[in-house]
Design a protein around this motif. Structure first.
Motif, PDB file in Angstrom:
ATOM      1  N   PHE A 178       0.771  -1.221   0.014  1.00 51.60           N
ATOM      2  CA  PHE A 178      -0.344   0.174  -0.076  1.00 51.60           C
ATOM      3  C   PHE A 178       0.988   1.290  -0.128  1.00 51.60           C
ATOM      4  N   PRO A 179       1.568   1.577  -1.051  1.00 47.88           N
ATOM      5  CA  PRO A 179       2.596   2.892  -1.196  1.00 47.88           C
ATOM      6  C   PRO A 179       2.007   4.016  -0.784  1.00 47.88           C
ATOM      7  N   GLU A 180       0.640   4.135  -0.898  1.00 51.53           N
ATOM      8  CA  GLU A 180      -0.129   5.517  -0.248  1.00 51.53           C
ATOM      9  C   GLU A 180       0.343   5.773   1.072  1.00 51.53           C
ATOM     10  N   PHE A 181       0.693   4.670   1.766  1.00 57.38           N
ATOM     11  CA  PHE A 181       0.981   4.923   3.079  1.00 57.38           C
ATOM     12  C   PHE A 181       2.516   5.044   3.361  1.00 57.38           C
ATOM     13  N   ALA A 182       3.234   5.453   2.575  1.00 54.26           N
ATOM     14  CA  ALA A 182       4.728   5.337   2.340  1.00 54.26           C
ATOM     15  C   ALA A 182       5.358   6.368   3.406  1.00 54.26           C
ATOM     16  N   ASP A 183       4.599   7.410   3.672  1.00 49.41           N
ATOM     17  CA  ASP A 183       5.225   8.717   4.290  1.00 49.41           C
ATOM     18  C   ASP A 183       5.234   8.224   5.987  1.00 49.41           C
ATOM     19  N   PRO A 184       6.375   8.017   6.212  1.00 49.57           N
ATOM     20  CA  PRO A 184       6.886   7.621   7.505  1.00 49.57           C
ATOM     21  C   PRO A 184       6.422   8.646   8.762  1.00 49.57           C
TER      22      PRO A 184
END
Length: 129
Positions: free
Chosen positions: A10-16
């Motif tokens: 789910f790359p849309e949740f990549a922001d750490p």
């Protein structure tokens, strides 16, 4: 399942910063207790990930509300119409709705999860010894 794999799927949740590993791990843990691996079989991880994505999306809404002085945690249904000046838009919110979806209808991830969960719960299970 771990936050690294979740972010790959789910790359849309990549922001750490917006979605810290600790928050993702917390929801992965909760989700793992809600998905019966015997019923979900090879789809177990996707069920866990959809629940996690659903909760992360709601958490982001809460953070956005708090950032502008709003009250986090206030739940609203989908917007069916919006007007700004002379421009208005409306949506058929029923087109993507599931009957009795409740809380799960608040995000597209929840709808996807519930759609699969309803199929996974259909029918009996037979165990062989």
């Amino acid at each position: 399942m771990n936050p690294t794999q979740f972010r790959l799927d789910f790359p849309e949740f990549a922001d750490p910063v917006k979605y810290p590993d600790s928050l993702i791990q917390m929801w992965l843990t909760v989700a793992a207790s809600l998905v019966n691996a015997v019923r979900w079989a090879e789809l177990t991880n996707i069920g866990i990930e959809l629940i996690t994505a659903h909760h992360l999306t709601i958490a982001a809404r809460d953070q956005n509300a708090a950032a502008v002085g709003g009250v986090p945690g206030v739940m609203t249904g989908p917007t069916s119409a919006k007007a700004v000046d002379k421009v208005s838009t409306s949506y058929d919110t029923g087109a993507a709705a599931l009957d009795n979806a409740g809380f799960w209808a608040l995000t597209s991830y929840g709808i996807r999860y519930l759609s699969l969960a309803r199929m996974m719960g259909a029918g009996g299970l037979q165990f062989s010894c």
